[in-house]
Design a protein around this motif. Sequence first.
Motif, PDB file in Angstrom:
ATOM      1  N   ARG A 187     -24.831 -31.476 -34.459  1.00 30.30           N
ATOM      2  CA  ARG A 187     -25.778 -31.988 -35.187  1.00 30.30           C
ATOM      3  C   ARG A 187     -26.402 -32.805 -35.729  1.00 30.30           C
ATOM      4  O   ARG A 187     -25.395 -33.898 -34.771  1.00 30.30           O
TER       5      ARG A 187
ATOM      6  N   LYS B 243     -34.515 -38.003 -42.076  1.00 28.07           N
ATOM      7  CA  LYS B 243     -33.551 -37.985 -43.008  1.00 28.07           C
ATOM      8  C   LYS B 243     -34.050 -37.675 -44.747  1.00 28.07           C
ATOM      9  O   LYS B 243     -34.447 -38.670 -44.435  1.00 28.07           O
TER      10      LYS B 243
ATOM     11  N   GLN C 150     -18.927 -38.578 -46.350  1.00 32.16           N
ATOM     12  CA  GLN C 150     -18.001 -37.700 -46.316  1.00 32.16           C
ATOM     13  C   GLN C 150     -17.757 -36.461 -45.454  1.00 32.16           C
ATOM     14  O   GLN C 150     -17.373 -35.318 -44.719  1.00 32.16           O
TER      15      GLN C 150
ATOM     16  N   HIS D 130     -21.294 -31.798 -47.546  1.00 29.92           N
ATOM     17  CA  HIS D 130     -22.600 -31.977 -48.620  1.00 29.92           C
ATOM     18  C   HIS D 130     -21.543 -31.720 -49.668  1.00 29.92           C
ATOM     19  O   HIS D 130     -22.275 -32.260 -51.093  1.00 29.92           O
TER      20      HIS D 130
ATOM     21  N   GLU E   5     -20.240 -32.975 -40.916  1.00 31.56           N
ATOM     22  CA  GLU E   5     -20.361 -34.405 -40.189  1.00 31.56           C
ATOM     23  C   GLU E   5     -19.169 -34.983 -39.855  1.00 31.56           C
ATOM     24  O   GLU E   5     -17.836 -35.278 -40.966  1.00 31.56           O
TER      25      GLU E   5
ATOM     26  N   CYS F 208     -24.659 -37.641 -39.732  1.00 30.89           N
ATOM     27  CA  CYS F 208     -25.469 -37.183 -40.704  1.00 30.89           C
ATOM     28  C   CYS F 208     -26.900 -37.250 -39.981  1.00 30.89           C
ATOM     29  O   CYS F 208     -27.596 -36.578 -39.671  1.00 30.89           O
TER      30      CYS F 208
ATOM     31  N   ASP G 261     -23.378 -41.118 -45.072  1.00 28.49           N
ATOM     32  CA  ASP G 261     -22.744 -40.005 -45.292  1.00 28.49           C
ATOM     33  C   ASP G 261     -21.521 -40.432 -44.848  1.00 28.49           C
ATOM     34  O   ASP G 261     -20.685 -39.337 -44.766  1.00 28.49           O
TER      35      ASP G 261
HETATM   36 MN    MN Z   1     -25.539 -35.640 -44.342  1.00 24.91          MN
END
Ligand code: MN
Length: 375
Positions: free
Chosen positions: A163, A168, A349, A309, A335, A139, A346
């Motif tokens: 990524r 953020k 997730q 997400h 992620e 993330c 995050d």
């Molecule tokens: Mn994120």
Amino acid sequence: MKILDLPIVTPSVERATEYAVRYVDSLLPLVKEDPRMIVVMRATATKQNIDAVQLRLAEHQLKGHLVYGEERTIIGVVGASIPPTLREELERFDGVQEAVRITRPYKLTAREFQPKDTVVDVRGVKVGGNACVVIAGPCAVESEEQIMTTALAAREAGASMLRGGAFKPRSSPYTFRGMGEDALKLLAQARDATGLPVVTEVMTPTDVELVARYADLLQIGARNMQNYQLLEEVGRTGMPVLLKRGLSATIEEWLLSAEYVVAQGNPNVILCERGIRTFETATRNTMDLNAVALAKRRSHLPVIADPSHGTGKWYLVPPLALAALGAGADGLIMEIHPDPDRAKSDGGQSLTLENFAALMPRLAGQARLLGRSIV
Ligand code: MN
Ligand code: PEP
């Protein structure tokens, strides 16, 4: 012309029978100018019937472009303004089956404007072709060790892009908001080490120049989908843009936001469905796979999906990643983290590097089933 086996070419219509939509779909690309209304004539319509419609259009200072299909003729109505009563007026004419107003607020991004899929080239990685792209990474960039470990593992497992957030957008101002330019430098270092192009979010128009110096793909986050100055600014760079769908944005609003970028002369937009707000609280968001399939149909732009997400739960990422490919996504952004329990954002997730590596062959299998591949 085959009517039932049509390519995905769709005008957005206010009102039309299923048949008329399919029929108009097949003929619309043949209308030279940008029609505001389509008049579908009956199969039995005579030349006199068509002439009468043309005459009435002329009285309204409108032009009618005739397109002769195998079964019937349609008339594409072109002109500055369509009187609100025109549809009812024309439907009273002999030989007219239906008049369909075309509400198409987005143009450049519309499938009918360009029937062929757009393929966006991100430093040599093609997004929108037959091969599906997999973008993976944390993330947020948290440290050199974290991003380098993740980047190497992502490449090893077969990801084609990295990524990592530097800036953020956080719902709470008290949570980790990213390492800024230091993170951009680390992303560039990770790209040098792995060859993976990098995608990172840019949050404000004033940061575009800075982020563009390091990134290969500029991410517009869900919270910024309707930041029109930002959209125009990334549009002006000419660089590839990853446009996330807003938390509560309709598909039409999402495509209109893409239109802002493309209208700057930058056709390199990748749409990303990342889950929307619904009444459901069991998951962070509700992954809207309808939107993936529909955006592919309405627009020629590539569409990818973000099941991280979209669900907010690492164990829901694999099934929704597979499902998104099934819905026609041109790729995935996910992620991953070397130690999700200690992630600064995050973590819940994020897949572990091992789970991500285990997912990749399953994605490849799914892509194969669909007649596609993973880049
Ligand atoms: Mn994120
Ligand atoms: C992200 O990609 O980490 C992110 C913040 O995404 P979104 O804008 O979709 O919430």
